[in-house]
Design a protein around this motif. Structure first.
Motif, mmCIF file in Angstrom:
data_model
loop_
_atom_site.group_PDB
_atom_site.id
_atom_site.type_symbol
_atom_site.label_atom_id
_atom_site.label_comp_id
_atom_site.label_asym_id
_atom_site.label_seq_id
_atom_site.Cartn_x
_atom_site.Cartn_y
_atom_site.Cartn_z
ATOM 1 N N LYS A 59 14.602 -40.513 7.720
ATOM 2 C CA LYS A 59 14.697 -41.949 7.499
ATOM 3 C C LYS A 59 13.606 -42.067 6.407
ATOM 4 C CE LYS A 59 17.272 -43.720 11.065
ATOM 5 N NZ LYS A 59 17.524 -44.558 12.348
ATOM 6 N N ALA A 60 12.452 -41.941 6.860
ATOM 7 C CA ALA A 60 10.878 -41.964 6.221
ATOM 8 C C ALA A 60 11.192 -41.355 4.717
ATOM 9 C CB ALA A 60 9.743 -41.487 7.029
ATOM 10 N N LEU A 61 11.498 -39.924 4.685
ATOM 11 C CA LEU A 61 11.668 -39.409 3.617
ATOM 12 C C LEU A 61 12.722 -40.193 2.462
ATOM 13 C CD1 LEU A 61 11.616 -35.550 4.862
ATOM 14 C CD2 LEU A 61 9.903 -36.961 3.577
ATOM 15 N N HIS A 62 13.560 -40.688 3.170
ATOM 16 C CA HIS A 62 14.597 -41.392 2.322
ATOM 17 C C HIS A 62 13.944 -42.381 1.712
ATOM 18 C CE1 HIS A 62 17.968 -43.138 0.651
ATOM 19 N NE2 HIS A 62 19.041 -42.306 1.175
ATOM 20 N N ALA A 63 13.344 -43.422 2.577
ATOM 21 C CA ALA A 63 12.708 -44.566 2.250
ATOM 22 C C ALA A 63 11.625 -44.268 1.085
ATOM 23 C CB ALA A 63 11.923 -45.294 3.657
ATOM 24 N N VAL A 64 10.778 -43.263 1.384
ATOM 25 C CA VAL A 64 9.581 -42.697 0.309
ATOM 26 C C VAL A 64 10.471 -42.376 -0.873
ATOM 27 C CG1 VAL A 64 7.926 -41.226 -0.259
ATOM 28 C CG2 VAL A 64 7.968 -42.292 1.849
#
Length: 101
Positions: A59-64
């Protein structure tokens, strides 16, 4: 000279006894750690934590990726896509490093 010899003998005796006691304590700690690691509750908790961390990382990679967008150099985006394909732990519809316009 006599005091030096007594001191060295005491030092040697203390070292031998200390290492022997230290080894026994090390073996006790190793046995305890093995028992804890083999405990089903501990194993389940560790697996759950690992699974959740993978989800949060995705999720963090997608948000970044959504925020950074086109500002990532093509070589970096290609490398990230390659690592994702190799690991197989990310969704197929991921558009990391591609243009959204």
């Amino acid at each position: 000279m006599r005091y030096k010899l007594t001191f060295v003998a005491g030092l040697a005796l203390g070292y031998v006894l200390g290492t022997r006691a230290g080894r026994e304590r090390y073996e006790q700690l190793k046995k305890s750690a093995r028992q804890i690691a083999e405990n089903p509750a501990v194993r389940n908790t560790a697996e759950t934590a690992a699974h959740q961390s993978r989800e949060f990382t995705g999720k963090a990679l997608h948000a970044v990726g959504a925020k950074v967008g086109d500002r990532i150099p093509a070589s970096v985006a290609d490398r990230v896509r390659h690592l994702r394909d190799r690991n197989g732990s990310f969704p197929e519809d991921d558009d990391w490093g591609t243009s959204n316009t």
